[in-house]
Design a protein around this motif. Structure first.
Motif, short mmCIF file in Angstrom:
data_model
loop_
_atom_site.label_atom_id
_atom_site.label_comp_id
_atom_site.label_asym_id
_atom_site.label_seq_id
_atom_site.Cartn_x
_atom_site.Cartn_y
_atom_site.Cartn_z
N THR A 129 0.84 -1.19 0.00
CA THR A 129 0.00 0.00 0.00
C THR A 129 0.88 1.24 0.00
O THR A 129 1.75 1.39 0.86
N VAL A 130 0.64 2.12 -0.96
CA VAL A 130 1.36 3.38 -1.03
C VAL A 130 0.47 4.48 -0.45
O VAL A 130 -0.75 4.49 -0.67
N SER A 131 1.08 5.37 0.31
CA SER A 131 0.35 6.49 0.89
C SER A 131 1.29 7.67 1.04
O SER A 131 2.50 7.53 0.88
N ARG A 132 0.73 8.82 1.33
CA ARG A 132 1.56 10.00 1.50
C ARG A 132 0.95 10.92 2.54
O ARG A 132 -0.27 10.93 2.75
N ASP A 133 1.83 11.69 3.17
CA ASP A 133 1.43 12.71 4.12
C ASP A 133 2.08 14.00 3.65
O ASP A 133 3.27 14.23 3.89
N ASN A 134 1.31 14.82 2.97
CA ASN A 134 1.89 16.04 2.39
C ASN A 134 2.31 17.04 3.47
O ASN A 134 3.20 17.87 3.24
N ALA A 135 1.71 16.96 4.63
CA ALA A 135 2.11 17.85 5.72
C ALA A 135 3.49 17.49 6.26
O ALA A 135 4.19 18.35 6.81
N LYS A 136 3.88 16.22 6.09
CA LYS A 136 5.18 15.77 6.56
C LYS A 136 6.17 15.57 5.43
O LYS A 136 7.28 15.08 5.65
N ASN A 137 5.77 15.91 4.20
CA ASN A 137 6.65 15.75 3.03
C ASN A 137 7.17 14.32 2.93
O ASN A 137 8.36 14.08 2.63
N THR A 138 6.30 13.35 3.16
CA THR A 138 6.73 11.96 3.22
C THR A 138 5.77 11.06 2.46
O THR A 138 4.54 11.24 2.54
N VAL A 139 6.34 10.08 1.76
CA VAL A 139 5.57 9.04 1.11
C VAL A 139 5.97 7.71 1.73
O VAL A 139 7.12 7.52 2.13
N TYR A 140 5.00 6.80 1.82
CA TYR A 140 5.23 5.52 2.47
C TYR A 140 4.91 4.36 1.53
O TYR A 140 4.11 4.49 0.61
N LEU A 141 5.53 3.23 1.82
CA LEU A 141 5.18 1.99 1.14
C LEU A 141 5.08 0.91 2.21
O LEU A 141 6.09 0.48 2.76
N GLN A 142 3.85 0.53 2.52
CA GLN A 142 3.61 -0.56 3.46
C GLN A 142 3.64 -1.87 2.70
O GLN A 142 2.86 -2.04 1.75
N MET A 143 4.52 -2.76 3.11
CA MET A 143 4.70 -4.02 2.40
C MET A 143 4.36 -5.17 3.35
O MET A 143 5.02 -5.35 4.38
N ASN A 144 3.34 -5.92 3.00
CA ASN A 144 2.89 -7.05 3.80
C ASN A 144 3.05 -8.35 3.01
O ASN A 144 3.21 -8.33 1.79
N SER A 145 2.99 -9.47 3.71
CA SER A 145 3.08 -10.79 3.07
C SER A 145 4.27 -10.85 2.12
O SER A 145 4.15 -11.28 0.96
N LEU A 146 5.41 -10.43 2.60
CA LEU A 146 6.60 -10.35 1.75
C LEU A 146 7.06 -11.71 1.28
O LEU A 146 6.95 -12.71 2.01
N LYS A 147 7.57 -11.72 0.06
CA LYS A 147 8.04 -12.94 -0.58
C LYS A 147 9.52 -12.79 -0.93
O LYS A 147 10.01 -11.66 -1.08
N PRO A 148 10.24 -13.88 -1.13
CA PRO A 148 11.66 -13.77 -1.52
C PRO A 148 11.85 -12.94 -2.79
O PRO A 148 12.84 -12.23 -2.92
N GLU A 149 10.90 -13.03 -3.71
CA GLU A 149 11.02 -12.27 -4.95
C GLU A 149 10.83 -10.77 -4.77
O GLU A 149 11.01 -10.00 -5.72
N ASP A 150 10.47 -10.33 -3.57
CA ASP A 150 10.40 -8.90 -3.28
C ASP A 150 11.78 -8.34 -2.90
O ASP A 150 11.93 -7.12 -2.74
N THR A 151 12.76 -9.20 -2.74
CA THR A 151 14.11 -8.76 -2.40
C THR A 151 14.67 -7.87 -3.50
O THR A 151 14.70 -8.24 -4.67
N ALA A 152 15.09 -6.67 -3.11
CA ALA A 152 15.58 -5.68 -4.07
C ALA A 152 16.01 -4.43 -3.32
O ALA A 152 15.75 -4.29 -2.12
N VAL A 153 16.65 -3.53 -4.05
CA VAL A 153 16.84 -2.17 -3.56
C VAL A 153 15.61 -1.37 -3.98
O VAL A 153 15.23 -1.40 -5.15
N TYR A 154 15.01 -0.71 -3.02
CA TYR A 154 13.80 0.07 -3.27
C TYR A 154 14.15 1.55 -3.31
O TYR A 154 14.84 2.06 -2.43
N TYR A 155 13.64 2.22 -4.33
CA TYR A 155 13.89 3.64 -4.52
C TYR A 155 12.57 4.40 -4.54
O TYR A 155 11.58 3.92 -5.10
N CYS A 156 12.58 5.59 -3.98
CA CYS A 156 11.44 6.47 -4.23
C CYS A 156 11.86 7.52 -5.26
O CYS A 156 13.05 7.81 -5.42
N ALA A 157 10.87 8.05 -5.93
CA ALA A 157 11.13 8.99 -7.00
C ALA A 157 9.99 10.00 -7.07
O ALA A 157 8.87 9.72 -6.64
N ALA A 158 10.30 11.14 -7.66
CA ALA A 158 9.32 12.22 -7.76
C ALA A 158 9.35 12.83 -9.15
O ALA A 158 10.37 12.77 -9.85
#
Length: 122
Positions: A69-98
């Motif tokens: 689930t992706v979400s953002r809080d514009n008052a805090k200048n922050t974006v989030y990525l909630q990751m549940n039920s993680l799998k081995p294939e989710d292994t990676a370097v994660y980047y945010c971008a604008a």
């Protein structure tokens, strides 16, 4: 210009959860579309999720739908990525971008963070 700093990565077991955060330096954060991407070893970088500047529109790649689930809080200048039920294939370097808003949340992004490693162990 906007500077992005990711945090929250780490080592987690299969089925576990992590929440990634991306803090932006710009006070105009609320005017940017935000995306989360990942790159696994030997693979191309791929978009994982994205969210419009208002937060009303989101995008998810098929492999994470129902788990992330992706979400953002514009008052805090922050974006989030909630990751549940993680799998081995989710292994990676994660980047945010604008980027400035576009019609679609996919496509090119202009500003990138340094990335945070997510490792899912079995």
């Amino acid at each position: 210009q906007v500077q992005l700093v990711e945090s929250g990565g780490g080592l987690v077991q299969v089925g576990g959860s992590l929440r990634l955060s991306c803090a932006a330096s710009s006070d105009t954060f609320g005017s940017y579309d935000m995306g989360w991407f990942r790159q696994a070893p030997g693979k191309e970088r791929e978009i994982v999720a994205a969210i419009s500047r208002s937060g009303r529109t989101t995008y998810y790649t098929d492999s994470v739908k129902g788990r992330f689930t992706v979400s953002r809080d514009n008052a805090k200048n922050t974006v989030y990525l909630q990751m549940n039920s993680l799998k081995p294939e989710d292994t990676a370097v994660y980047y945010c971008a604008a980027r400035s808003p576009k019609v679609t949340l996919r496509g090119r992004y202009d500003y990138w963070g340094q990335g945070t490693q997510v490792t899912v162990s079995s």
